[in-house]
Structure formats: C-alpha cells, structure tokens
Write a protein that holds these residues in place. Structure first.
Motif, short mmCIF file in Angstrom:
data_model
loop_
_atom_site.label_atom_id
_atom_site.label_comp_id
_atom_site.label_asym_id
_atom_site.label_seq_id
_atom_site.Cartn_x
_atom_site.Cartn_y
_atom_site.Cartn_z
N ASP A 199 86.88 51.42 33.67
CA ASP A 199 87.23 49.76 33.11
C ASP A 199 86.66 50.08 31.47
O ASP A 199 87.39 49.44 30.61
N LEU A 200 85.52 50.64 31.36
CA LEU A 200 85.01 51.25 30.06
C LEU A 200 85.90 52.36 29.31
O LEU A 200 85.50 53.10 28.14
N GLY A 201 86.60 53.34 29.89
CA GLY A 201 87.61 54.19 29.35
C GLY A 201 87.16 55.66 29.76
O GLY A 201 87.32 56.35 28.29
N VAL A 202 85.37 55.60 30.62
CA VAL A 202 85.43 57.09 31.01
C VAL A 202 85.55 58.04 31.96
O VAL A 202 84.79 58.93 32.23
N ALA A 203 86.74 56.80 32.70
CA ALA A 203 86.75 57.65 34.08
C ALA A 203 86.63 59.20 34.10
O ALA A 203 86.89 59.87 34.72
N ASP A 204 87.49 59.98 32.56
CA ASP A 204 88.14 61.36 32.99
C ASP A 204 86.62 62.03 32.36
O ASP A 204 86.82 63.47 32.58
N TRP A 205 85.65 61.74 32.24
CA TRP A 205 83.99 62.25 31.81
C TRP A 205 83.45 62.39 32.84
O TRP A 205 81.92 62.73 33.13
N VAL A 206 83.32 61.28 34.11
CA VAL A 206 82.59 61.18 34.95
C VAL A 206 82.89 61.83 36.43
O VAL A 206 84.56 62.01 36.56
N ASP A 207 81.94 62.35 37.43
CA ASP A 207 82.45 62.89 38.72
C ASP A 207 81.47 62.29 39.86
O ASP A 207 79.97 62.11 39.44
N PHE A 208 81.73 62.11 41.41
CA PHE A 208 81.00 61.02 42.03
C PHE A 208 79.66 62.84 42.34
O PHE A 208 81.14 64.00 42.96
N ASP A 209 78.62 63.12 42.71
CA ASP A 209 78.23 64.36 43.25
C ASP A 209 76.84 64.06 44.12
O ASP A 209 76.43 63.44 43.71
N PRO A 210 77.29 64.43 45.79
CA PRO A 210 76.35 64.13 46.40
C PRO A 210 75.06 64.25 46.40
O PRO A 210 73.62 64.31 47.17
N ALA A 211 74.85 65.56 45.70
CA ALA A 211 74.21 66.25 46.03
C ALA A 211 73.33 66.47 44.71
O ALA A 211 72.09 66.58 43.68
N ILE A 212 73.19 65.77 43.40
CA ILE A 212 72.56 65.00 42.03
C ILE A 212 71.11 64.53 42.66
O ILE A 212 71.89 63.35 43.01
N VAL A 213 70.30 65.00 42.76
CA VAL A 213 69.70 63.34 42.55
C VAL A 213 68.06 63.27 41.57
O VAL A 213 67.42 62.50 41.42
N ARG A 214 68.13 64.08 40.37
CA ARG A 214 67.29 64.74 39.19
C ARG A 214 65.57 64.70 39.80
O ARG A 214 65.15 64.24 40.63
N GLY A 215 64.66 65.05 38.77
CA GLY A 215 63.86 65.51 39.06
C GLY A 215 62.69 64.26 39.31
O GLY A 215 61.50 64.48 39.89
N PHE A 216 62.45 63.36 39.28
CA PHE A 216 61.64 62.07 38.20
C PHE A 216 61.51 61.24 40.04
O PHE A 216 62.88 61.55 40.39
N ASP A 217 60.27 60.64 40.43
CA ASP A 217 60.05 60.38 40.99
C ASP A 217 60.20 59.29 41.60
O ASP A 217 60.36 58.11 42.95
N TYR A 218 61.07 58.38 40.17
CA TYR A 218 60.58 56.88 40.40
C TYR A 218 62.32 56.34 40.30
O TYR A 218 62.60 55.01 40.32
N TYR A 219 63.33 57.32 40.51
CA TYR A 219 64.42 56.87 40.77
C TYR A 219 64.48 56.35 42.18
O TYR A 219 64.49 56.82 42.62
N THR A 220 65.14 55.07 42.31
CA THR A 220 65.97 54.27 43.57
C THR A 220 67.11 54.98 43.15
O THR A 220 67.85 55.03 44.68
#
Lengths: 307, 307
Positions: A248-269
C-alpha cells in the motif's frame, strides 16, 4: 621525509571542512525525511552505564566490542561505556517519563557511536548513525512506516530497488518453527545468534556451531529447511499484514521476505529487517526490528513496544 | 513509588525533543555567526591518543580530569582519551596537511567534550562547546577578529556589554613583568597556573601557593602589584594594537584589560581572553588565546600560529 605528526586513533576520522560538508548533507537528508514523517529529534549521552546494555542489547558487542572506562568516582555505580547503539538509551529515556510522554511517540536522532572492533572498510571504531523509532503502536503498520522511511532515505540518496533490498522476517515466525523442531526456549537467543552469522560461515561451520548449541542432526536439517522456506502466508498473519501495508505504501519493489534474517540485538521480539546491497558487496545499509519488552527491561512499568 | 528505571551517568544529559530543539538553535546561531565571518566547519574524533595532550594542553585537566580508556589493541600505541578540548586535535589536523591547506585558515566547530570532574551547575562531565580558530595570521588583528566574533555570538543570544565583559591580557606582557621580578622561565607555567586559580583563592592561600612555587615574599608582593597594574601602554605594543583594533570593530564597550587573566591551557603564548558575567555570578562564557607553537608541538614543521 616521514611525518612525525601525532596520528589519530585507528578507526577514527578527521573531518576536514569538505568531509564535514558531506556529513552535514547526510544529516540534513535524514532530518528532512524524519521530520516530514512527523518524527522529533532527540539525543542521548555518549557515556552510559555498563548495566544499561547488560540486560539486553547484544552480548557480543557489549562484552567484546565496547569501549569501557573504569569507574574512578563513587558517583558512578557501574563502569562507563561509550554507547555502541542508541536503542537502550531511548528505552531508558522513555521509561523515565513513561507517564508524561504522548504515544504513539515518533523520535529520530543522528549521532556518534563506538565499537572497539578491528576497523574495516565502511565502519570505523567511531561512526555516525541515524536512528528512528516509533513507540506505543503495536501493529505491523508501525513496522511498515519505519521500513518505508528507511527506503525513502535510500531513495533520496539516489539508490534504486535494483541496487538495494530490504530483507524482512519475523522472530515470532521463527519461534513457531523452533517449536515444531523442538528447539527449547532457553536455546532460542543463542541459535538466533548463530543464524545471524550464517552469511559469513561455510555450510559445515554453520552446522558445527548449531551442534555446539546442542541441536541434533535432524534438528539442524529441519532448521536449514525452515530458514529457506519462503512461504509465511499460512503461519504469520503479522508478516502478511506487514507486506500488504508495504505494498500500500508503494515500496513493494524494495522488500523481500527472508526467513534467515534475525539481526544481532537480543531485544528484538517480532519484525526484523535489514537493507542489503542486491549484489551482496559491502555491509548492510540499515537494520532494525520490533522490541516489545525493552521499556520494562530498563525499569519501566508500562508495556510499551517500539520499532 | 520509587522509579527503578536505569539512571543516566552523573554529569551527562538526556536531550528530550524540547532540549534538542534548544541545542539545535544554539548550534545554528554559532553556525550563522561563524560562517558570516568566512569560517569553515570541521570536526575531529572524540577519541584521541593520550600522547596528544601530554606535550601541551592543560596538565591538570589531562592528569586529573580526563576519561581514560585503557588500550586493548596493539594498534593503539597510547591509551585513549575522550577529548577534553579541541585545539590539540585542530593542531594535529593542520600539521598533517600543513603544505596543502591555505592560510590564513578560518575553521569553526561545534562538538561534544568530556571532563571527569565533579559535575557542577552549568558544566557537566559531557558538554557541548563551540570552537573557532584563525591560523597563519600572526598579528593582533587576528585576535581582535576572534574576540569580536565571540562578542557577536553573545549579542545574538541577547547579552549586552552591561552583562558580560571580555577580559583580555597578554602572556608576553606578564612574562616581561616576571623578568623584572626575577621569576625564572622554568617557573613560568606553574606560576601562571596559580594566577589562573587566583579568583577562587583567598589572599593568604594565593600567597601560600606562590611560596610553594619558590617565590620570595618580595617577589610575591611585586607580582601582586603587577597583576593589578592596568597600564600596559608603555610595555605592550601588542595590547595597544589589539585594543585599538577592537575599538575600530565597534566592541570597545565589551572589553577590558585584566593583567590577572592567564587561562588554564599551557599552549597559550600571547593574547589570552575570557568572557565573564559582570556580576561575577556563574562561570566564564568563553575563553581563548593565541598559541604560536602548538602546530610544531604536535609534529608540524612549519611555524604556524593560531588564535
């Protein structure tokens, strides 16, 4: 002739006027974008107590990569640290005024951060970073707003969706996979950390590290399949709504789902995301995620989530 | 209910959006004034090697009030320090490019500095400071330019010459007095440091400290007379020209000669100045001075003076 001029510290930068003009340009870009979305500028101290990061943040960064100043005054109850990131400071500031601030709260900042690691191309020991946070609005739309502002910033610098992709995942989605594979909750964070390093590891090193975390061969095989499986539609209504919002925000071309992305900070939920060059050369351009418990982790009493 | 929110480090400040707006306003004031006089913005690292300050700077600040980070990497040849001031960094940057920079060089900066002292009203352990330097023009006119810009800045904040005075002195003029009183050159810096503290000392403590520096009763009496004597006209052509220049620049109402002003940094060689509230309440608002040897002290080979 060898110059005998005293040298700067490794990993730090001198900003001669031409460099400073470039820094100012980048700061103003981030300011214009942030404020056009209604975000207010704030700033925290560069010195923070070690205890602020111990509870959450990223264990590796704090224990191995932080500049620690030994306390020499009884006024300081913990050793001092040069801030490696801003989110714990934000959480501390929000928690201190949790009953007087108005939510949803949109704040941004541009500041200097420090990591005592080996200096490498594109990242010094002392570097500038843009921060943008939306607190008190716990829905995928909030995540989509933050990701979209990041994309608008990249676009304003001249990047295109052919050059950069924002990879998105949901830690809760991974959690549900862990449950299916019988990976226990107490192993979750350390397995996340191994997955976060996956891109830099060979396949066999990745497996060795998972085995060290106590996973069986079968669990490792199932985990490898899980972080390749790119169909979240049946299992994550959150991701479904997030991607719909990004479209809806018009940025679909920029984004992808990737189940291997977790990021390094422990606080993300929940949601985690990372902007990467499509050609895989160079470091990630920005990253972030949703943290639902950080305000209470630093002492707040209200349940305030943020992204 | 006692809040259990993690507290910030003593002497640091959280900048909530309203505080940050005030910071930005102050930064923009200093930017507009500096750039209207043709000064270019620059910035240095926050981390500097301890050795940069040891040669010159202010012994007391470096040895007693600096945040020192023990080296943990062989890449770092000296312990690291959080910068307590910017002039040594400026000198290092100028010396590193002494043959490619164009002089006279006009640079300004707005940044964060650190002193590990007891926090007190108006000065934290972490604070912002405006810096302005003019290098390669060794005449009283250059000093007058810097002092005038400082005054224009105060005026732009709404201060008047009834509220603030800029006290001006010449260390060379004091030197000539020292010669008359037979105070030897090797005692000069430590006697300067005692004079710098004079305003905070009782008369008898001041005398005791001078006696500790090895001065006789007669020398102390003569020194006390010298730093009260407000007629420099026969002895300092430099001050005569400086005050004449300040009059031409229209700021005569703001300035006063004060032979007891020496400033705390060891590198000042000639003019020194300090903006003080006329009612003597509160700290000095800014200060500075001319340094003729700092570029070579950090390893430069050209003789470049600055103010």
């Amino acid at each position: 002739m060898t110059s005998k001029v005293i040298k700067p510290v490794k990993g730090t930068r001198d900003f001669y006027p031409a460099d400073q003009a470039w820094q100012n340009w980048l700061y103003l870009k981030s300011k214009v974008i942030s404020e056009s979305f209604g975000y207010q500028e704030y700033e925290g101290p560069i010195l923070e107590p070690y205890s602020l990061y111990l509870a959450k943040s990223a264990e590796e960064i704090i224990k191995k990569q932080s500049f620690i100043i030994p306390t020499k005054d009884k006024m300081d109850q913990a050793n001092l640290v040069l801030r490696p990131e801003l989110t714990p400071t934000l959480a501390r500031m929000v928690a201190a005024k949790e009953y007087s601030l108005v939510f949803p709260l949109r704040w941004w900042s541009w500041g200097r951060f420090f990591r005592y690691e080996s200096p490498q191309k594109g990242r010094g020991r002392e570097f500038y970073q843009w921060n943008l946070d939306l607190l008190g609005q716990d829905c995928p739309n909030a995540d989509a707003e933050i990701i979209t502002i990041g994309i608008r910033f990249l676009a304003s610098l001249g990047f295109t969706p052919d050059e950069v992709v924002i990879k998105i995942n949901d830690r809760k989605y991974l959690d549900s996979k862990f449950n299916l594979i019988n990976i226990s909750q107490d192993k979750k964070l350390s397995v996340f950390r191994v997955i976060d390093k996956k891109a830099k590891l060979s396949k066999s090193d990745f497996r060795t590290m998972l085995r060290k975390e106590g996973l069986s061969k079968l669990q490792i095989r199932d985990l490898e399949l899980a972080i390749k499986d790119n169909d979240y539609s049946q299992e994550s209504p959150w991701l479904t709504e997030l991607f719909s919002s990004l479209t809806d925000l018009g940025v679909a071309d920029w984004v992808d789902f990737d189940p291997a992305i977790v990021r390094g900070f422990d606080y993300y939920t929940d949601t985690v995301f990372e902007a990467q060059p499509r050609n895989k050369q160079g470091r990630s351009l920005f990253g972030g995620g949703r943290y639902q418990n950080l305000i209470s982790d630093v002492g707040g009493t209200r349940e305030i989530g943020g992204v």
